[in-house]
Design an enzyme around this catalytic site. Structure first.
Site, PDB file in Angstrom:
ATOM      1  N   SER A 297      22.936  85.452 -39.693  1.00  0.00           N
ATOM      2  CA  SER A 297      24.286  84.843 -39.006  1.00  0.00           C
ATOM      3  C   SER A 297      25.306  85.712 -38.722  1.00  0.00           C
ATOM      4  CB  SER A 297      24.853  84.045 -40.235  1.00  0.00           C
ATOM      5  OG  SER A 297      26.003  83.539 -40.069  1.00  0.00           O
TER       6      SER A 297
ATOM      7  N   TYR B  19      27.195  82.050 -49.145  1.00  0.00           N
ATOM      8  CA  TYR B  19      26.546  82.030 -48.185  1.00  0.00           C
ATOM      9  C   TYR B  19      26.344  83.235 -47.294  1.00  0.00           C
ATOM     10  CZ  TYR B  19      24.594  80.565 -43.389  1.00  0.00           C
ATOM     11  OH  TYR B  19      24.057  80.367 -42.280  1.00  0.00           O
TER      12      TYR B  19
END
Length: 252
Positions: A138, A151
Site C-alpha cells: 500500500s 495496518y
C-alpha cells in the site's frame, strides 16, 4: 511479467482489488485460481468468469495454507504466479491501549499470511520459468495513515520483506513484485463510494499495464507522491497527509 499464458493464484480474490486483478488476468488468457474465506463471494466471481476456479483458504491458519498449497501443486502443476492480496484494514488507537484482537488478526492476515503462503509455494515456483511472487502492500507502507497505524505498519513490513526476498531470489527464475495501491474504492474502510478514492477499474487498468513491464514495483500515478516521499524530510508530508485524513475519518 508476461500477461498471458500463466497459471495464477490470487488470495483474497473474492472482492476488491483481488477480484479486479483476477478478472483482468483471466480476460488476458491466464488460468486463474482465486482463494478466500467467504465461499459465497468466491462462487459469485467464478460464476461471472467461466473457466476461473476457486478454493477456500483461511490465510490466518498455517494448516489451511499448507492444504491449499498442496492441492494447488497437485491440481495445477503449471502454477507460476502467486499474488498475495488478502488483507484486512481496521481503524485502531495507536495513541492508547491497542485492541489485542485487532492487532493479532491484522498481523496474522497481512504479514504472517503472505509470508506463509509464499513459503508454502516457493520451492515449486523455483521450478517454473518466469515465475512471479507479488505482494499487495500500500502507499501506507511509505506514508502511514495514523488512524490505521497497525495496518500501515503491516504494509511497511511487507515492503521490507519483498525487498529482502527479491534480493535472495535474484539468481532464480522467480521475480518478486510489489503492488502498492493508493486509496481505492473497495470494501476496506467502507470506501466503495469515497469520492477521494481511485475508482477500482481505473486502478486495475493502470496496474495491469505496469505489471506488463519490467518494473519490480507497481506504482500507479496517484501513488507516486507517496512512494517518493520516503527520506529524512518525510515528516512534513506524513503530518500533512494525516491532518487531511482526520477530516475524513475522524479520530485523534
Amino acid at each position: 511479467m508476461k500477461l498471458n499464458g500463466n497459471t495464477v493464484f490470487i488470495t483474497g480474490g473474492g472482492s476488491g482489488i483481488g477480484r479486479g486483478l483476477a478478472e483482468a488476468l483471466h480476460k488476458l488468457g491466464n488460468k486463474v485460481i482465486i482463494a478466500g474465506r467467504r465461499r459465497s463471494h468466491l462462487d459469485a466471481v467464478i460464476a461471472a468468469n467461466p473457466g476461473m476456479e476457486a478454493i477456500e483458504l483461511d490465510i490466518t491458519d498455517p494448516a489451511s495454507i499448507d492444504r491449499v498449497a498442496a492441492k494447488l501443486i497437485a491440481d495445477h502443476p503449471g502454477l507460476n504466479v502467486l499474488i498475495n492480496n488478502a488483507g484486512i484494514m481496521q481503524a485502531d488507537t495507536v495513541a492508547g491501549k491497542i485492541d489485542e484482537t485487532l492487532l493479532t488478526s491484522t498481523m496474522s492476515t497481512n504479514v504472517y499470511g503472505p509470508i506463509r503462503m509464499t513459503s508454502a509455494l516457493i520451492d515449486h515456483l523455483k521450478t517454473r520459468d518466469k515465475a512471479v511472487v507479488a505482494y499487495l502492500s500500500s502507499v501506507l507502507a511509505f506514508v502511514p495513515l495514523a488512524v490505521t497505524g497497525v495496518y500501515s505498519a503491516t504494509k511497511a513490513a511487507i515492503h521490507s520483506y519483498a525487498l529482502s526476498q527479491r534480493f535472495m531470489l535474484r539468481n532464480t527464475s522467480v521475480r518478486v513484485l510489489e503492488i502498492a495501491p493508493p486509496w481505492v474504492r473497495t470494501e476496506l474502510m467502507n470506501s466503495q463510494e469515497a469520492e477521494q478514492a481511485m475508482p477500482l477499474d481505473q486502478f486495475i487498468a493502470e496496474a495491469i499495464a505496469i505489471l506488463g513491464t519490467d518494473s519490480d514495483e507497481i506504482v500507479v500515478d496517484a501513488a507516486k507522491p507517496f512512494r517518493g516521499n520516503v527520506g529524512v524530510e518525510e515528516h512534513g508530508f506524513v503530518n500533512g497527509f494525516n491532518e487531511q485524513a482526520l477530516a475524513i475519518f475522524g479520530g485523534g
